[in-house]
Design an enzyme around this catalytic site. Structure first.
Site, PDB file in Angstrom:
ATOM      1  CB  THR A 175      -0.981   0.036   1.185  1.00  0.00           C
ATOM      2  OG1 THR A 175      -0.259  -0.090   2.406  1.00  0.00           O
ATOM      3  CG2 THR A 175      -2.025  -1.058   1.066  1.00  0.00           C
TER       4      THR A 175
ATOM      5  NE  ARG B 294      -9.893 -10.491   3.023  1.00  0.00           N
ATOM      6  CZ  ARG B 294      -8.733 -10.973   2.581  1.00  0.00           C
ATOM      7  NH1 ARG B 294      -7.625 -10.311   2.752  1.00  0.00           N
ATOM      8  NH2 ARG B 294      -8.677 -12.141   1.988  1.00  0.00           N
TER       9      ARG B 294
ATOM     10  CG  HIS C 266      -2.625 -15.604  -4.654  1.00  0.00           C
ATOM     11  ND1 HIS C 266      -3.531 -16.641  -4.590  1.00  0.00           N
ATOM     12  CD2 HIS C 266      -2.663 -15.009  -3.434  1.00  0.00           C
ATOM     13  CE1 HIS C 266      -4.093 -16.664  -3.401  1.00  0.00           C
ATOM     14  NE2 HIS C 266      -3.583 -15.686  -2.678  1.00  0.00           N
TER      15      HIS C 266
ATOM     16  CB  CYS D  83      10.927 -20.798 -21.548  1.00  0.00           C
ATOM     17  SG  CYS D  83      11.153 -21.830 -23.025  1.00  0.00           S
TER      18      CYS D  83
ATOM     19  CB  CYS E 188      15.195 -23.122 -22.465  1.00  0.00           C
ATOM     20  SG  CYS E 188      14.433 -21.540 -22.087  1.00  0.00           S
TER      21      CYS E 188
END
Length: 140
Positions: free
Chosen positions: A35, A43, A111, A119, A122
């Site tokens: 923040t 929330r 998350h 990738c 590789c």
């Protein structure tokens, strides 16, 4: 909420002592740590979910791309360098921990990270300067 300066100092000293005495310190972070980078939490009174529940859209002060690691992010980097912080678990997708210098093996991004591409051919990770999920199907 206002907290008296003497109480803030006392709590900060207590927290610092807990870190110094710890044998293995893990921080679990969420939206609150970002923040100060002008990113909304979820929330809080002006949080993303709070406003959406009221039928309102959050007003962003900066885009995720414009956000920069905060003093909190950099303090965690310093604690890692000093061997006082051993691991970070984060629910943030903003990539600020990684952009601050925290390495992928020093944290878990529960998350994901919207700046990370991997990738499978590789086995290489790429941290991009743009939101890699922006054009994904099923993105809200």
């Amino acid at each position: 909420i206002y907290t008296e300066p003497f109480l803030v100092k006392k709590l900060a000293e207590r927290f610092a002592n807990m870190i110094l005495e710890s044998k293995h310190t893990v921080f679990h972070t969420g939206a609150g740590v970002s923040t100060a980078a002008k990113l909304p939490d979820y929330r809080g009174p002006q949080g993303v979910w709070t406003l959406r529940a009221k039928g309102l859209q959050p007003q962003l002060q900066v885009t995720l791309e414009q956000a920069e690691p905060t003093y909190s992010h950099m303090a965690m980097v310093e604690l890692m360098k000093q061997g006082k912080l051993h691991y970070i678990v984060s629910t943030n997708v903003d990539g600020l921990h990684r952009r601050s210098g925290i390495q992928k093996d020093q944290m878990s991004e529960l998350h994901g990270n919207i700046y990370r591409e991997y990738c499978e051919d590789c086995n290489t990770e790429y941290l991009r300067a743009f939101d890699t999920t922006k054009n994904c199907i099923n993105r809200k």
